[in-house]
Design an enzyme around this catalytic site. Structure first.
Site, PDB file in Angstrom:
ATOM      1  N   LYS A  10      10.861  -4.670 -15.831  1.00 51.90           N
ATOM      2  CA  LYS A  10      10.387  -3.598 -14.690  1.00 51.90           C
ATOM      3  C   LYS A  10       9.080  -3.542 -14.340  1.00 51.90           C
ATOM      4  O   LYS A  10       8.243  -3.440 -15.424  1.00 51.90           O
ATOM      5  CB  LYS A  10      11.109  -2.169 -15.244  1.00 51.90           C
ATOM      6  CG  LYS A  10      10.987  -1.258 -14.367  1.00 51.90           C
ATOM      7  CD  LYS A  10       9.806   0.103 -14.995  1.00 51.90           C
ATOM      8  CE  LYS A  10       9.070  -0.202 -16.127  1.00 51.90           C
ATOM      9  NZ  LYS A  10       8.193   0.971 -16.159  1.00 51.90           N
ATOM     10  N   ASP A 151      13.582   5.290 -18.614  1.00 53.65           N
ATOM     11  CA  ASP A 151      13.714   4.015 -17.834  1.00 53.65           C
ATOM     12  C   ASP A 151      14.941   3.050 -17.875  1.00 53.65           C
ATOM     13  O   ASP A 151      15.063   2.275 -17.059  1.00 53.65           O
ATOM     14  CB  ASP A 151      12.700   3.020 -18.098  1.00 53.65           C
ATOM     15  CG  ASP A 151      11.188   3.446 -17.684  1.00 53.65           C
ATOM     16  OD1 ASP A 151      11.171   4.241 -16.657  1.00 53.65           O
ATOM     17  OD2 ASP A 151      10.155   2.633 -17.902  1.00 53.65           O
TER      18      ASP A 151
END
EC number: 2.7.1.148
Length: 288
Positions: A10, A151
């Site tokens: 990410k 996240d």
């Protein structure tokens, strides 16, 4: 049956910190993106739940009960274990105790701002859903992920998303960056998230732009770059090195210390990777 999947790295193409909330968390606006490379996970049937760590950064983790992959596995199991008739049908198929032999090849640095642990947890949820023959329920996966970390919900989809609140309120955006060559660089210095947020100066510098992903990325910023550099000055060296290449964007990801650069061509990206100091970790790929 042996299933495998990538836990996609990410990056935050932009990260705006708007305020500190009364609950101690920060109000964020961020543009998540994912690279077509990262950690790797394998799962296979077993009578009990276990985790084996391999890869260049496997030694930086513990395969204990607090590992996010095992926490994700238990949370997925528990979500169905409390689901009434649906649970009984599933348990009749699978049999108890539930189990899986999970192998995690840790290719991403730990505490590096690329969501490695979160991506691993999300990949575990996707893989175990297949292994245990569970419904592929995106909404339920998001709910499970929300209990694991800020996240993790974004990593369930592993696509370009705008996240608001603590990053868990997600909205898909027009992704005109798919396939963009990207280079990730980390100076191999771990940096914990908490101290970086604590070092933020509290100044609201404005909202995330609206529009396509490329516009948000170009006109956005990372409000944690300054605080992270104050704690880990080598980040400034990484950004300077990337800015000296033929990139169209160079920025820090998350709370650091990983930085990234986006390129027009794979050749420009690969030339940049070759120019980075050998002591730094690098990963080349494309945006998903």
């Amino acid at each position: 049956m042996d299933l495998e999947e990538t836990a996609y790295a990410k990056i935050n193409l932009a990260l705006h910190v708007r305020r500190r909330r009364e609950d101690g968390y920060h109000e964020l606006e961020t543009l998540f993106a994912f690279v077509d490379a990262g950690d790797r996970l394998w799962v296979e049937p077993a009578d009990t739940l276990s985790l084996e760590l391999t890869g260049p950064f496997g030694g930086d983790l513990q395969a204990d009960d607090d590992n996010l992959v095992l926490r994700a596995a238990r949370a997925l199991h528990d979500a169905y274990d409390r689901s009434g008739a649906e649970s009984r049908d599933w348990q009749a198929r699978l049999g108890l105790p539930y189990g899986a032999r999970i192998t995690l090849e840790k290719n991403l640095p730990v505490a590096s701002g690329v969501g490695g642990g979160s991506a691993d947890a999300a990949a575990a949820i996707r893989l175990l859903t297949d292994l245990w023959d569970l419904p592929d329920d995106y909404g339920r996966h998001l709910s499970i992920a929300a209990g694991l970390g800020a996240d993790v919900p974004a990593c369930i989809a592993s696509q370009v998303l705008v996240g608001t609140g603590t990053g868990m309120n997600l909205e898909f955006v027009d992704n005109d960056l798919a396939g963009t060559p990207v280079l990730l660089v980390n100076p191999q210095v771990p940096l914990s998230t908490g101290p970086v947020f604590k070092a933020w100066d509290g100044v609201d510098r404005g909202a995330l732009p609206e529009g396509r992903a490329s516009l948000i990325a170009r006109e956005g910023r990372n409000d944690l770059e300054g605080p992270a550099i104050s704690l880990c000055p080598v980040i400034a060296e990484v950004l300077a090195a990337l800015s000296g290449t033929d990139r169209w964007l160079a920025r820090m990801s998350g709370s650091g210390a990983t930085c990234f650069a986006l390129y027009a061509t794979p050749e420009a990206r690969d030339a940049a990777a070759a120019a980075m100091p050998r002591a730094w970790w690098t990963m080349a790929g494309r945006l998903r």
